[in-house]
Design a protein around this motif. Structure first.
Motif, PDB file in Angstrom:
ATOM      1  N   ALA A 219       0.837  -1.204   0.000  1.00 18.09           N
ATOM      2  CA  ALA A 219       0.000   0.000   0.000  1.00 18.09           C
ATOM      3  C   ALA A 219       0.870   1.251   0.000  1.00 18.09           C
ATOM      4  N   GLN A 225      -2.648   8.034   1.986  1.00 20.47           N
ATOM      5  CA  GLN A 225      -4.009   7.539   2.185  1.00 20.47           C
ATOM      6  C   GLN A 225      -4.869   8.573   2.910  1.00 20.47           C
ATOM      7  N   ARG A 245      -8.305   0.715  -0.323  1.00 20.34           N
ATOM      8  CA  ARG A 245      -7.160  -0.157  -0.581  1.00 20.34           C
ATOM      9  C   ARG A 245      -6.329   0.440  -1.709  1.00 20.34           C
ATOM     10  N   ARG A 247      -2.459   0.244  -4.089  1.00 14.06           N
ATOM     11  CA  ARG A 247      -1.254  -0.446  -4.546  1.00 14.06           C
ATOM     12  C   ARG A 247      -0.702   0.361  -5.702  1.00 14.06           C
TER      13      ARG A 247
END
Length: 389
Positions: A219, A225, A245, A247
């Motif tokens: 992540a 985030q 989520r 990536r």
């Protein structure tokens, strides 16, 4: 189709631009590598020879970069619906492994030279001239490449830029080492060569760590985030973020979001809110590539005997049975379900059904429905445009 065509053109243009920058760097790497090795051998400088090997290794990495850019710049297809950008990540890992091998070889070679003892020869002045020239050229290549890497948001091109800077820094080490050896400190040239190798090894480990983290779907940072979350919650109508989520793939951030909206929004309005979130995120954060949005309504716990797959069919069947008693058809009632606590069912009746039920209260109608399907007592059912109780 139009958007797809534009996307393919953009990918091809980016790949062409990146390839041009890499080819320019490869040309200088070839020239500098040959000149350094010849000058190092004739001028008795192991450090400059090591630096020349470093420059020639850049040719191999340039080739890896070119192949990765060419393949990674392809548009998504049936077999690769998420695109080919991870090929760039694989290319970065190969580049890192090649640099690590070069670093280990240089350390071994010059450690052996130190163990053998003082050499009868010392570096000559052309070594200093070539090392200084190398620093100027490689530092210029770094800025030329990193500017393109930032504009294209390419981690692979950025890694290659830092590879050029490592060559520039190693040239400074060669200057110091060769200069010290010329002043009588015989071992300084070999130590300088080992320092160059350590620098190469450190850069290779950075590349390997970053590419490995991407390949195992690590992540993005907590700070990133939090920034994404703050932006999402600015969209009016988004009540909460149930899940985020992340990536990376080829330097681009991929997001999967579960967003909570009001329970009675239409599917089209909920979809529109999701599109607004995607547009604002991509506008504010250029590193974001693809975003998958899943819309949730407030969570509820269903009664054990009522499963999500049995409510609508059972309720509609009960309503059809009720309608048939009044010579009505299934199309005369439309059911809207809201999975909240308690589960709510709004039943909209046609004008014909409203006329037939004109003399029946909603309580009576509900009682008849519950008699047909007893489990409907666990729902909150409302009929619209009926005679009031």
């Amino acid at each position: 189709m139009r958007h797809s065509h534009i996307g393919v053109t953009s990918l091809q243009q980016d790949a062409a631009h990146a390839s041009k920058v890499t080819l320019v760097g490869a040309l200088f790497d070839a020239l500098l590598g040959v000149v350094k090795i010849i000058t190092g051998l004739l001028g008795h400088s192991a450090a400059l020879v090591a630096d020349g090997v470093h420059s020639l290794s850049d040719l191999a990495t340039d080739l890896v970069v070119l192949i990765s850019i060419r393949l990674g710049g392809r548009a998504p297809d049936q077999n690769h619906p998420f695109g080919h950008r991870r090929i760039e990540t694989l290319g970065t890992m190969i580049l890192g492994l090649m640099l690590l091998a070069v670093a280990i070889g240089l350390v071994w070679q010059n450690a052996f030279s130190l163990w053998q003892g003082q050499s009868s020869t010392v570096p000559t002045w052309p070594v200093l001239l070539v090392a200084g020239l190398s620093f100027g050229i490689k530092e210029g290549l770094y800025w030329y490449t990193i500017k393109t890497a930032r504009s294209l948001q390419s981690e692979l091109l950025s890694a290659n830029a830092w590879h050029s800077r490592s060559d520039a820094l190693s040239s400074i080490v060669v200057l110091l080492g060769a200069g010290g050896a010329m002043l009588g400190v015989w071992w300084l040239d070999a130590v300088a060569a080992m320092l160059v190798a350590v620098l190469i090894g450190w850069i290779s480990l950075q590349l390997l760590t970053g590419s490995l983290a991407e390949l195992i779907d690590t992540a993005v940072s907590i700070e990133q985030q939090q920034a994404y979350r703050a932006q999402i919650l600015q969209t009016q109508g988004i009540l909460a973020i149930n899940a985020l989520r992340s990536r990376t793939s080829g330097g681009k951030v991929l997001l999967e979001l579960k967003l909570e909206v009001a329970p009675r929004l239409s599917a089209s309005e909920a979809h529109w809110l999701g599109q607004q979130v995607k547009q604002q995120l991509k506008k504010q954060f250029t590193e974001i590539g693809d975003i998958l949005v899943h819309i949730n309504s407030p969570a509820s716990t269903l009664p054990e005997q009522l499963t999500s797959s049995s409510i609508r069919p059972a309720l509609q069947q009960a309503m059809e049975t009720l309608l048939q008693r009044y010579q009505l058809e299934a199309a005369d009632a439309e059911v809207f379900l809201y999975y909240q606590q308690p589960i709510r069912a709004d039943i909209l009746l046609s004008s014909q059904a409203q006329a037939r039920f004109a003399k029946i209260s909603t309580r009576q109608l509900l009682h008849q429905l519950q008699h047909i399907w007893p489990q409907s007592r666990q729902l909150q059912i409302r009929f619209y445009q009926l005679k009031a109780d």
